[in-house]
Design a protein around this motif. Structure first.
Motif, PDB file in Angstrom:
ATOM      1  N   CYS A 132       1.083  -1.407  -0.050  1.00 18.02           N
ATOM      2  CA  CYS A 132      -0.548  -0.039   0.234  1.00 18.02           C
ATOM      3  C   CYS A 132       0.744   0.894   0.174  1.00 18.02           C
ATOM      4  N   CYS A 135       0.589   2.471   3.957  1.00 18.69           N
ATOM      5  CA  CYS A 135       1.176   2.469   5.177  1.00 18.69           C
ATOM      6  C   CYS A 135       1.503   1.575   4.352  1.00 18.69           C
ATOM      7  N   CYS A 146      -6.452  -0.185   0.415  1.00 17.61           N
ATOM      8  CA  CYS A 146      -5.646  -1.357   1.342  1.00 17.61           C
ATOM      9  C   CYS A 146      -7.485  -1.649   2.579  1.00 17.61           C
ATOM     10  N   CYS A 149      -6.464   1.158   5.683  1.00 14.32           N
ATOM     11  CA  CYS A 149      -6.078   2.573   5.691  1.00 14.32           C
ATOM     12  C   CYS A 149      -7.021   3.078   4.694  1.00 14.32           C
TER      13      CYS A 149
HETATM   14 ZN   LIG Z   1      -2.800   0.653   3.590  1.00 11.28          ZN
END
Ligand SMILES: [Zn+2]
Length: 237
Positions: A132, A135, A146, A149
């Protein structure tokens, strides 16, 4: 086709050889991940607890359509097996492709909850594809966002659109899983363009796409049927 008795899929932590460069073992122990996962799964009306011992927890998921999926959670892995099934009188015959599509949604939940890799001959779309951008969590082929997040994962490159970008990932899966063989590596762009047109023009059937791929001069051989190709097209985001 899976050998009778063998798991349809096994989920576990990858070995160092199997792990992608984006893989990080999660901070919380497997037991904790399993605990949260079980709480979540048992809230689903289609999933029930069958047996719980110190060594294993067994669940049965019934997505409907007469086939069930048995899940066994052991110390550090999860096995998914096709369970007993029944055809209702006068009911439609079992459609394995539809069943595999249904259970894939459940396997996604297991993968997200554990971070485990999915090892399966028949299920597709679960291989690691990157990290991702927000994150850093490892993400898998089926994900558009993701799981932690909600960051959007695939941003098309300049000059390409979302269909081109998705087609590249699809062709990647087809080649990696040896469902398709190129006549020469340079032909790959053409195959990607063909798959991108499938996404761009709603109404193209999978059967038609399969026919076009088989006829392409850039394709040496196609080793999948309509159901398998359809699963890749649907699962890879
Ligand atoms: Zn993420």
């Amino acid at each position: 086709m899976t050998v009778p008795g063998a798991p349809l899929a096994t989920l576990r932590e990858p070995s160092p050889d199997e792990a992608s460069r984006w893989h990080k073992v999660r901070n919380n122990p497997v037991a904790v991940r399993f605990k949260f996962l079980l709480e979540f799964l048992l809230e689903e009306p289609t999933i029930r607890l069958v047996k719980r011992t110190d060594a294993a927890t067994e669940l049965v998921a019934d997505p409907g359509g007469g086939m069930t999926l048995r899940l066994t959670l052991r110390e550090d892995l999860i096995e998914a097996r096709v369970g007993p099934y029944a055809v209702e009188q006068g009911g439609e015959p079992l459609d394995r492709d539809a069943f595999l599509d249904d259970v894939s949604g459940l396997i996604e939940v297991l993968q997200l909850g554990t971070g485990f890799y999915v090892f399966s001959e028949e299920l597709v779309g679960f291989d690691p594809i990157g990290a991702c951008p927000a994150c850093g969590l490892e993400v898998f082929e089926w994900q558009e966002e993701c799981g932690i997040c909600d960051a959007v994962l695939h941003v098309p490159r300049p000059g390409e659109d979302e269909h081109d970008s998705r087609a590249q990932r699809v062709v990647d899966v087809l080649l990696r899983r040896e469902m398709l063989e190129l006549a020469c590596p340079r032909g790959r762009k053409n195959v990607e363009r063909t798959v991108a047109s499938y996404y761009a023009y709603a109404g193209t059937s999978i059967e038609a796409l399969l026919g076009v791929l088989i006829d392409l001069a850039d394709v040496a051989e196609v080793y999948c049927d309509e159901g398998e190709l359809g699963r890749v097209l649907q699962r890879v985001r």
